[in-house]
Write a protein that holds these residues in place. Sequence first.
Motif, mmCIF file in Angstrom:
data_model
loop_
_atom_site.group_PDB
_atom_site.id
_atom_site.type_symbol
_atom_site.label_atom_id
_atom_site.label_comp_id
_atom_site.label_asym_id
_atom_site.label_seq_id
_atom_site.Cartn_x
_atom_site.Cartn_y
_atom_site.Cartn_z
ATOM 1 N N VAL A 25 29.956 -1.112 4.181
ATOM 2 C CA VAL A 25 30.456 0.073 4.890
ATOM 3 C C VAL A 25 30.227 1.297 4.013
ATOM 4 O O VAL A 25 30.431 1.247 2.797
ATOM 5 C CB VAL A 25 31.960 -0.076 5.208
ATOM 6 C CG1 VAL A 25 32.492 1.159 5.922
ATOM 7 C CG2 VAL A 25 32.207 -1.321 6.040
ATOM 8 N N LEU A 26 29.816 2.383 4.636
ATOM 9 C CA LEU A 26 29.610 3.628 3.890
ATOM 10 C C LEU A 26 30.865 4.484 3.953
ATOM 11 O O LEU A 26 31.386 4.769 5.030
ATOM 12 C CB LEU A 26 28.431 4.407 4.465
ATOM 13 C CG LEU A 26 28.201 5.808 3.871
ATOM 14 C CD1 LEU A 26 27.863 5.725 2.384
ATOM 15 C CD2 LEU A 26 27.116 6.561 4.633
ATOM 16 N N GLN A 27 31.319 4.901 2.773
ATOM 17 C CA GLN A 27 32.395 5.892 2.676
ATOM 18 C C GLN A 27 31.740 7.213 2.253
ATOM 19 O O GLN A 27 31.503 7.439 1.074
ATOM 20 C CB GLN A 27 33.456 5.468 1.663
ATOM 21 C CG GLN A 27 34.645 6.417 1.605
ATOM 22 C CD GLN A 27 35.637 6.024 0.519
ATOM 23 O OE1 GLN A 27 35.416 6.296 -0.658
ATOM 24 N NE2 GLN A 27 36.737 5.395 0.915
ATOM 25 N N PRO A 28 31.438 8.090 3.210
ATOM 26 C CA PRO A 28 30.701 9.321 2.878
ATOM 27 C C PRO A 28 31.581 10.340 2.165
ATOM 28 O O PRO A 28 32.801 10.361 2.333
ATOM 29 C CB PRO A 28 30.260 9.836 4.253
ATOM 30 C CG PRO A 28 31.270 9.298 5.197
ATOM 31 C CD PRO A 28 31.729 7.977 4.647
ATOM 32 N N GLY A 31 27.242 8.906 0.033
ATOM 33 C CA GLY A 31 28.546 8.445 -0.437
ATOM 34 C C GLY A 31 28.393 7.111 -1.137
ATOM 35 O O GLY A 31 27.331 6.787 -1.675
ATOM 36 N N ARG A 32 29.440 6.319 -1.109
ATOM 37 C CA ARG A 32 29.419 5.006 -1.758
ATOM 38 C C ARG A 32 29.752 3.937 -0.723
ATOM 39 O O ARG A 32 30.441 4.188 0.257
ATOM 40 C CB ARG A 32 30.407 4.963 -2.922
ATOM 41 C CG ARG A 32 31.799 5.432 -2.563
ATOM 42 C CD ARG A 32 32.611 5.723 -3.797
ATOM 43 N NE ARG A 32 33.898 6.320 -3.453
ATOM 44 C CZ ARG A 32 34.751 6.829 -4.335
ATOM 45 N NH1 ARG A 32 34.446 6.796 -5.622
ATOM 46 N NH2 ARG A 32 35.893 7.374 -3.949
ATOM 47 N N VAL A 33 29.257 2.757 -0.975
ATOM 48 C CA VAL A 33 29.464 1.669 -0.025
ATOM 49 C C VAL A 33 30.486 0.684 -0.590
ATOM 50 O O VAL A 33 30.720 0.630 -1.808
ATOM 51 C CB VAL A 33 28.145 0.939 0.284
ATOM 52 C CG1 VAL A 33 27.158 1.881 0.936
ATOM 53 C CG2 VAL A 33 27.548 0.317 -0.970
ATOM 54 N N GLY A 78 30.471 -0.080 -4.558
ATOM 55 C CA GLY A 78 30.297 0.868 -5.658
ATOM 56 C C GLY A 78 28.943 1.533 -5.722
ATOM 57 O O GLY A 78 28.790 2.563 -6.387
ATOM 58 N N TYR A 79 27.944 0.971 -5.043
ATOM 59 C CA TYR A 79 26.626 1.607 -5.062
ATOM 60 C C TYR A 79 26.639 2.903 -4.251
ATOM 61 O O TYR A 79 27.337 3.012 -3.238
ATOM 62 C CB TYR A 79 25.564 0.663 -4.485
ATOM 63 C CG TYR A 79 25.105 -0.404 -5.453
ATOM 64 C CD1 TYR A 79 24.368 -0.080 -6.585
ATOM 65 C CD2 TYR A 79 25.411 -1.746 -5.229
ATOM 66 C CE1 TYR A 79 23.942 -1.058 -7.474
ATOM 67 C CE2 TYR A 79 24.993 -2.735 -6.103
ATOM 68 C CZ TYR A 79 24.257 -2.385 -7.226
ATOM 69 O OH TYR A 79 23.852 -3.356 -8.106
#
Length: 255
Positions: free
Chosen positions: A189-192, A145-147, A72-73
């Motif tokens: 994991v990064l979700q860009p 994005g969010r991780v 969520g960050y």
Amino acid sequence: MAHPRVKVNLAWLFIVLSTVMVFSILVKLGFWQLERAQYKAAWQQELTARQSSSVLGYTDLLNFPQDEPLTGYKLQVAVTPKSSNIFLLDNQVYNGRVGYLAYQALQVSDTQPWLLVELGFVAASLDRSQLPQVQPISSPLNLQGRVYQKQLNPMSSELMAEEGQPTRMQNLNLLQLAQLIGKPLATAVLQPNNLDNSYPHPWQPIPLSSQKHHGYAVQWFSMAFVFAILIGYLLFRKLKKSYGEQSNKAIANDT
């Protein structure tokens, strides 16, 4: 040889104990679902707060305690593709379609762990032997994005990576994936949200909402209530029948 009355008493004792056990299990399952609902509600509030917080840098992310969840960050990071290898997480569903989540490991700096970046969802072919071709990131980018961190299934958490490119894997096990690529990986994991591709990015950090857990709790409590009513009705009929037989015997003895 056991007396018939002893056999009857043992049978009744077994029925009573079994009834209490089943009823207790159903009630406990209901309260467990209520606890899960409370936890999910608190987790949803935490996710909302994280989405409203300031954007983290990569060093900030790495400095978080190991036992603190990072999902969520928001993150902003500059990445460089040193490898075009694509990893496909199997058995994913998006909008009713079965497919894969595609990932690529990217370098952030010479001294920091690499970052696994989600490229998006890709639909699967009907032929399992045919893997989709995913366009990798090919030039340095400034991603934001969010991780997230996927929870490992204790029953099946092994990476189970297949040979070849793209590489199909069964679980997102970052430790084993780091060993596979020979590079350390960040624990998230990064979700860009600024990738220039057409792949959708599913976001479901909470698989079951608190409302779903409340619904399951109502089902378990309802089952316990119906079970208690059914057993009570059967016991009532049994006692009524036994009382009637005793009354008939008493009348017969009097005559």
